[in-house]
Design a protein around this motif. Structure first.
Motif, PDB file in Angstrom:
ATOM      1  N   ALA A  32      19.377  10.325   1.126  1.00 16.38           N
ATOM      2  CA  ALA A  32      18.343   9.436   0.592  1.00 16.38           C
ATOM      3  C   ALA A  32      17.052   9.612   1.376  1.00 16.38           C
ATOM      4  CB  ALA A  32      18.803   7.984   0.727  1.00 16.38           C
ATOM      5  N   PHE A  33      15.931   9.388   0.703  1.00 20.14           N
ATOM      6  CA  PHE A  33      14.662   9.245   1.406  1.00 20.14           C
ATOM      7  C   PHE A  33      14.075   7.909   1.006  1.00 20.14           C
ATOM      8  CE2 PHE A  33      10.294   9.388   2.520  1.00 20.14           C
ATOM      9  CZ  PHE A  33      10.261  10.115   3.696  1.00 20.14           C
ATOM     10  N   HIS A  34      13.857   7.043   1.991  1.00 22.34           N
ATOM     11  CA  HIS A  34      13.242   5.744   1.700  1.00 22.34           C
ATOM     12  C   HIS A  34      12.008   5.503   2.567  1.00 22.34           C
ATOM     13  CE1 HIS A  34      16.462   4.741  -1.020  1.00 22.34           C
ATOM     14  NE2 HIS A  34      17.371   4.925  -0.080  1.00 22.34           N
ATOM     15  N   GLY A  35      11.576   6.509   3.313  1.00 21.83           N
ATOM     16  CA  GLY A  35      10.383   6.356   4.132  1.00 21.83           C
ATOM     17  C   GLY A  35      10.567   7.030   5.474  1.00 21.83           C
ATOM     18  N   ALA A  36       9.446   7.445   6.060  1.00 19.49           N
ATOM     19  CA  ALA A  36       9.488   8.076   7.379  1.00 19.49           C
ATOM     20  C   ALA A  36       8.816   7.177   8.414  1.00 19.49           C
ATOM     21  CB  ALA A  36       8.810   9.438   7.340  1.00 19.49           C
ATOM     22  N   GLY A  79      15.156  12.294  -4.554  1.00 17.31           N
ATOM     23  CA  GLY A  79      14.013  13.210  -4.596  1.00 17.31           C
ATOM     24  C   GLY A  79      14.018  14.228  -3.476  1.00 17.31           C
ATOM     25  N   TYR A  80      13.611  13.800  -2.284  1.00 15.54           N
ATOM     26  CA  TYR A  80      13.579  14.747  -1.160  1.00 15.54           C
ATOM     27  C   TYR A  80      14.973  15.290  -0.844  1.00 15.54           C
ATOM     28  CZ  TYR A  80       8.763  13.586   0.227  1.00 15.54           C
ATOM     29  OH  TYR A  80       7.412  13.415   0.292  1.00 15.54           O
ATOM     30  N   GLY A  81      15.983  14.564  -1.236  1.00 18.36           N
ATOM     31  CA  GLY A  81      17.357  15.029  -1.019  1.00 18.36           C
ATOM     32  C   GLY A  81      17.631  16.328  -1.763  1.00 18.36           C
ATOM     33  N   SER A 116       0.779  -1.239   0.000  1.00 17.48           N
ATOM     34  CA  SER A 116       0.000   0.000   0.000  1.00 17.48           C
ATOM     35  C   SER A 116       0.812   1.292   0.000  1.00 17.48           C
ATOM     36  CB  SER A 116      -0.928   0.049   1.217  1.00 17.48           C
ATOM     37  OG  SER A 116      -1.597  -1.180   1.382  1.00 17.48           O
ATOM     38  N   SER A 117       2.002   1.289   0.575  1.00 19.67           N
ATOM     39  CA  SER A 117       2.756   2.548   0.640  1.00 19.67           C
ATOM     40  C   SER A 117       4.222   2.303   0.312  1.00 19.67           C
ATOM     41  CB  SER A 117       2.663   3.162   2.043  1.00 19.67           C
ATOM     42  OG  SER A 117       3.476   2.421   2.932  1.00 19.67           O
ATOM     43  N   GLY A 118       4.911   3.404   0.055  1.00 17.58           N
ATOM     44  CA  GLY A 118       6.329   3.324  -0.306  1.00 17.58           C
ATOM     45  C   GLY A 118       7.171   2.774   0.833  1.00 17.58           C
ATOM     46  N   SER A 119       6.929   3.291   2.048  1.00 12.02           N
ATOM     47  CA  SER A 119       7.744   2.841   3.192  1.00 12.02           C
ATOM     48  C   SER A 119       7.593   1.342   3.391  1.00 12.02           C
ATOM     49  CB  SER A 119       7.291   3.508   4.487  1.00 12.02           C
ATOM     50  OG  SER A 119       7.166   4.872   4.324  1.00 12.02           O
ATOM     51  N   GLU A 120       6.358   0.892   3.262  1.00 12.34           N
ATOM     52  CA  GLU A 120       6.065  -0.530   3.451  1.00 12.34           C
ATOM     53  C   GLU A 120       6.818  -1.370   2.407  1.00 12.34           C
ATOM     54  OE1 GLU A 120       1.917  -1.052   2.765  1.00 12.34           O
ATOM     55  OE2 GLU A 120       1.798  -2.874   3.950  1.00 12.34           O
ATOM     56  N   ALA A 121       6.838  -0.870   1.182  1.00 14.51           N
ATOM     57  CA  ALA A 121       7.505  -1.609   0.108  1.00 14.51           C
ATOM     58  C   ALA A 121       9.021  -1.626   0.301  1.00 14.51           C
ATOM     59  CB  ALA A 121       7.126  -1.006  -1.251  1.00 14.51           C
ATOM     60  N   VAL A 122       9.577  -0.495   0.766  1.00 20.25           N
ATOM     61  CA  VAL A 122      11.022  -0.456   1.047  1.00 20.25           C
ATOM     62  C   VAL A 122      11.343  -1.444   2.167  1.00 20.25           C
ATOM     63  CG1 VAL A 122      12.890   0.954   2.028  1.00 20.25           C
ATOM     64  CG2 VAL A 122      11.419   1.911   0.235  1.00 20.25           C
ATOM     65  N   GLU A 123      10.503  -1.402   3.193  1.00 17.68           N
ATOM     66  CA  GLU A 123      10.674  -2.295   4.338  1.00 17.68           C
ATOM     67  C   GLU A 123      10.730  -3.760   3.860  1.00 17.68           C
ATOM     68  OE1 GLU A 123      10.506  -0.313   7.244  1.00 17.68           O
ATOM     69  OE2 GLU A 123      11.023  -2.028   8.463  1.00 17.68           O
ATOM     70  N   SER A 161      16.480  -0.652  -6.507  1.00 14.25           N
ATOM     71  CA  SER A 161      16.249   0.688  -7.033  1.00 14.25           C
ATOM     72  C   SER A 161      14.942   1.218  -6.455  1.00 14.25           C
ATOM     73  CB  SER A 161      16.178   0.639  -8.566  1.00 14.25           C
ATOM     74  OG  SER A 161      16.074   1.950  -9.076  1.00 14.25           O
ATOM     75  N   ASP A 162      15.021   2.301  -5.701  1.00 13.04           N
ATOM     76  CA  ASP A 162      13.814   2.910  -5.138  1.00 13.04           C
ATOM     77  C   ASP A 162      13.269   3.886  -6.178  1.00 13.04           C
ATOM     78  OD1 ASP A 162      11.907   4.448  -3.873  1.00 13.04           O
ATOM     79  OD2 ASP A 162      12.955   4.512  -1.953  1.00 13.04           O
ATOM     80  N   GLU A 163      12.231   3.420  -6.867  1.00 12.09           N
ATOM     81  CA  GLU A 163      11.644   4.192  -7.969  1.00 12.09           C
ATOM     82  C   GLU A 163      10.350   4.873  -7.542  1.00 12.09           C
ATOM     83  OE1 GLU A 163      12.834   4.372 -11.210  1.00 12.09           O
ATOM     84  OE2 GLU A 163      14.491   2.937 -11.031  1.00 12.09           O
ATOM     85  N   VAL A 164      10.208   5.101  -6.231  1.00 17.80           N
ATOM     86  CA  VAL A 164       8.967   5.704  -5.740  1.00 17.80           C
ATOM     87  C   VAL A 164       8.741   7.072  -6.400  1.00 17.80           C
ATOM     88  CG1 VAL A 164       7.835   6.629  -3.672  1.00 17.80           C
ATOM     89  CG2 VAL A 164       8.920   4.389  -3.594  1.00 17.80           C
ATOM     90  N   GLN A 165       9.829   7.801  -6.652  1.00 13.91           N
ATOM     91  CA  GLN A 165       9.677   9.095  -7.333  1.00 13.91           C
ATOM     92  C   GLN A 165      10.012   9.018  -8.814  1.00 13.91           C
ATOM     93  OE1 GLN A 165      10.777  12.740  -5.477  1.00 13.91           O
ATOM     94  NE2 GLN A 165      10.382  12.025  -3.411  1.00 13.91           N
ATOM     95  N   THR A 166      10.997   8.208  -9.175  1.00 13.64           N
ATOM     96  CA  THR A 166      11.494   8.242 -10.561  1.00 13.64           C
ATOM     97  C   THR A 166      10.751   7.306 -11.507  1.00 13.64           C
ATOM     98  OG1 THR A 166      13.150   6.670  -9.800  1.00 13.64           O
ATOM     99  CG2 THR A 166      13.867   8.945 -10.040  1.00 13.64           C
ATOM    100  N   PHE A 208      19.171   2.624  -3.640  1.00 12.46           N
ATOM    101  CA  PHE A 208      19.420   3.983  -4.148  1.00 12.46           C
ATOM    102  C   PHE A 208      18.191   4.489  -4.896  1.00 12.46           C
ATOM    103  CE2 PHE A 208      19.853   3.422  -8.788  1.00 12.46           C
ATOM    104  CZ  PHE A 208      19.829   2.028  -8.870  1.00 12.46           C
ATOM    105  N   GLU A 209      18.077   5.821  -4.965  1.00 14.50           N
ATOM    106  CA  GLU A 209      17.092   6.457  -5.837  1.00 14.50           C
ATOM    107  C   GLU A 209      17.868   6.910  -7.086  1.00 14.50           C
ATOM    108  OE1 GLU A 209      14.843   9.586  -3.226  1.00 14.50           O
ATOM    109  OE2 GLU A 209      16.659   8.948  -2.219  1.00 14.50           O
ATOM    110  N   PRO A 210      17.429   6.562  -8.282  1.00 17.12           N
ATOM    111  CA  PRO A 210      18.174   6.953  -9.485  1.00 17.12           C
ATOM    112  C   PRO A 210      18.365   8.470  -9.587  1.00 17.12           C
ATOM    113  CG  PRO A 210      16.577   5.256 -10.005  1.00 17.12           C
ATOM    114  CD  PRO A 210      16.301   5.668  -8.582  1.00 17.12           C
ATOM    115  N   ALA A 229       5.832   3.256  -5.731  1.00 12.03           N
ATOM    116  CA  ALA A 229       4.658   3.673  -4.943  1.00 12.03           C
ATOM    117  C   ALA A 229       4.185   4.989  -5.558  1.00 12.03           C
ATOM    118  CB  ALA A 229       5.031   3.823  -3.473  1.00 12.03           C
ATOM    119  N   LYS A 230       3.520   5.813  -4.795  1.00 10.85           N
ATOM    120  CA  LYS A 230       3.053   7.126  -5.254  1.00 10.85           C
ATOM    121  C   LYS A 230       2.372   7.053  -6.620  1.00 10.85           C
ATOM    122  CE  LYS A 230       6.731   9.816  -2.945  1.00 10.85           C
ATOM    123  NZ  LYS A 230       6.234  10.758  -1.978  1.00 10.85           N
ATOM    124  N   GLY A 231       3.070   7.487  -7.679  1.00  6.36           N
ATOM    125  CA  GLY A 231       2.454   7.660  -8.991  1.00  6.36           C
ATOM    126  C   GLY A 231       1.902   6.404  -9.632  1.00  6.36           C
TER     127      GLY A 231
END
Ligand code: PMP
Length: 453
Positions: free
Chosen positions: A164-168, A238-240, A136-143, A266-271, A233-235, A296-298
C-alpha cells in the motif's frame, strides 16, 4: 502624528512589469539544474522519472513541452495530480475568477466556495449523510482519516495492506505505507497492522482470495485485541504496481472490519475522479460503501486540494476537541475542485478514460503476446500497469529493462516505473488522453521492447 509609510500603488494592468520585479526564473537547462541542486533539498532526487530531470515549461491537455519546445505525451500526469488535463479551461476559469476576489479564507470566517465544492463531490457518493473535510495533500488527508477513525471508534489499530501507499509524510500515513523504500530508519507510528495484499499475479499465496482472507482474520486475531479502528485500502493499489484488488476480498475485509468495530477507509487518491473509467470512485467497482473516502491529487488538477468524505456521525466525534487546518477549506483550491468536477461532466472525461483505457489495455495485451518479457498487463480505465519479467515462470522482475524502456522512449513519452521491484510501467495519463496518443505510446513501447529484448 507619526509619519505615515507610503505604500507605492501598483496596478493589475501592469502584470508584465510586475513579473519583471520578481525573483527571476532561469530557463537555461544547466542553470536550472544547478539552482535545483543548490537550493532545493537533495531528497527530491530520490524520486524522479528520469535520471536527468526534464525541464518542463508548458502543458496542454495530455501533452508536456520542455524548455526547448519538445513535445511529450504525458502518461504520468504529475503522479496523477493532473486529472482533467494541463491548462484545463474549466479549472483555469474557476481559479482565475477566485483569485480576482480573495485567495484564501480560513474556516474561522466563511466563503461559499468550500461548501459548493463539497456539495458537488458528495453528489458523486452513494446516498448517505456525508460531510467533507478539506485539506491540502493526500498524506494529510490519510492522517486525518485515521485520526477520525480512532477518535470515533475509541480503538487504535488500523489494518492496511502490503504494497500500500498512503503517504510518505505524516507519521501515521507513512506507517500505513507498506513499500520499504519509503520507510525511514525510525520506529514507525504505532497501531498499524499490515496484512498480505491479494495480488493475483505475484501474491505470496498465488491467485484466489481465501488464503489472503485467512491471513487477515489471523492477523486481527493475533496482532490486535480483536478490536480494530479501521481498514484502509486502495481499490487499485497505485505505487504498489497497479494492483487491482479482488472485489470479494474487499467486501469480506470490510465486513470483518465492521464486525471488529472498525470503519472502512477507501484511499481514492489515485483511483478517484473517474480514473477507473467505469466509476467516479474506485470503491464502486467493489460494491462496498466505505465510511470514509480520501481524495487528493487529481481532485485539484495540480492545486493542493485533498478531501476526506466522511459519514457525519464519524466527523461529529471530533467536535469534542478543537481541530483546525489553516489552509484547509481554501476557496481557490475549492474553485479548482469545482473546475475539475465541471470539466469531468462537460468534457465527458470519465467516459474517455473508460474508452481509451479499454483500447490501450487491448494494445498492451498485444505487446504481451509478442514479448515474453511482458509478464502481466492489468488495470482499470486509465490506470494501467505492464509488468516486465525475466522469465514468465519464475516472474523474476526485470527492473533494469523497465528502466531502459522508460529511458528509451523518454524523448517523446513520459512513463513511470512502480511496484516493489520497480518493474511495472505505470500508465496514468491525464484523463483526456486520446486513442491516437495511446497508440503512439504503445508503438514506442513496442519499438523499445524490440530493440532491448
Ligand atoms: N494515498 C495514495 C494512494 C497515494 O498514491 C498518495 C501519493 N502518491 C498519497 C496517499 C499521498 O498523497 P500526497 O503525496 O499528496 O501526500
Amino acid at each position: 502624528m507619526a509619519d505615515q509609510q507610503v505604500i507605492p500603488t501598483v496596478s493589475f494592468d501592469s502584470d508584465d512589469e510586475l513579473v519583471d520585479l520578481l525573483p527571476p526564473l532561469e530557463w537555461d537547462y544547466e542553470t536550472a539544474l544547478s539552482n535545483r541542486h543548490t537550493y532545493l533539498t537533495p531528497v527530491i532526487g530520490t524520486f524522479q522519472a528520469t535520471t536527468k530531470p526534464i525541464l518542463l515549461r508548458r502543458g496542454e491537455g495530455a501533452y508536456l513541452y520542455d524548455a526547448d519546445g519538445n513535445r511529450f505525451i504525458d502518461t504520468v500526469a504529475q503522479n496523477q495530480a493532473i486529472s482533467v488535463g494541463y491548462r484545463n479551461p474549466f479549472v483555469y476559469a474557476a481559479v482565475k475568477q477566485q483569485l480576482s476576489e480573495i485567495q484564501h479564507c480560513s474556516t474561522m470566517w466563511m466563503h461559499p466556495g468550500p461548501a459548493a465544492f463539497a456539495k458537488a463531490v458528495i453528489a458523486k457518493m452513494p446516498p448517505g449523510d456525508w460531510v467533507c473535510h478539506l485539506l491540502s495533500s493526500g498524506s494529510e488527508a490519510v492522517e486525518l482519516a485515521i485520526l477520525m477513525a480512532r477518535v470515533y471508534t475509541q480503538r487504535h489499530t488500523i489494518v492496511a495492506l502490503r504494497q500500500a501507499f498512503h503517504g510518505a509524510a505524516g507519521a501515521t500515513a507513512l506507517a500505513a505505507t507498506a513499500i520499504s523504500r519509503f520507510h525511514q530508519m525510525l520506529p514507525g507510528a504505532s497501531g498499524i497492522v499490515h496484512v498480505t495484499n491479494p495480488d493475483q499475479y505475484r501474491g505470496i499465496h498465488g491467485p484466489g482470495i481465501d488464503p489472503y482472507l485467512d491471513e487477515l482474520r489471523a492477523s486481527v486475531a493475533s496482532s490486535t485485541n480483536g478490536e480494530v479502528a479501521g481498514f484502509i485500502f486502495e481499490p487499485v493499489q497505485g505505487y504498489g504496481g497497479v494492483i487491482p484488488l479482488p472485489s470479494e476480498y474487499v467486501r469480506a475485509a470490510a465486513a470483518l472490519t465492521r464486525e471488529s468495530g472498525g470503519v472502512v477507509i477507501s484511499d481514492e487518491v489515485q483511483t478517484g475522479v473517474g480514473r477507473t473509467g467505469a466509476h467516479f470512485f474506485g470503491f464502486m467497482e467493489h460494491d462496498v460503501v466505505p465510511d470514509m473516502v480520501v481524495m487528493a491529487k487529481g481532485i485539484g488538477n495540480g492545486f493542493p486540494l485533498s478531501v476526506v468524505i466522511v459519514r457525519r456521525e464519524i466527523a461529529e466525534a471530533m467536535t469534542s476537541r478543537v481541530f483546525m487546518s489553516t489552509m484547509g477549506s481554501n476557496p481557490t483550491t475549492s474553485a479548482a475542485g469545482r473546475g475539475v468536477l465541471a470539466a469531468l461532466e462537460h468534457q465527458g472525461l470519465q467516459e474517455n478514460a473508460r474508452v481509451v483505457g479499454e483500447h490501450a489495455i487491448g494494445l498492451f495485451r498485444e505487446l504481451q503476446e509478442k514479448y515474453e518479457v511482458v509478464g502481466d498487463v492489468r488495470g482499470r480505465g486509465l490506470m494501467i500497469g505492464m509488468e516486465l519479467v525475466k522469465d514468465r515462470e519464475t516472474k523474476e522482475p526485470a527492473a533494469e529493462l523497465t528502466a531502459a524502456v522508460a529511458d528509451q522512449i523518454s524523448d517523446a513519452v513520459i512513463v513511470s516505473k512502480s511496484g516493489a521491484h520497480a518493474n511495472v510501467l505505470r500508465l496514468v495519463p491525464p484523463l483526456c488522453l486520446s486513442s491516437q496518443d495511446a497508440e503512439e505510446v504503445v508503438e514506442r513501447l513496442d519499438a523499445a521492447l524490440a530493440k532491448l529484448t
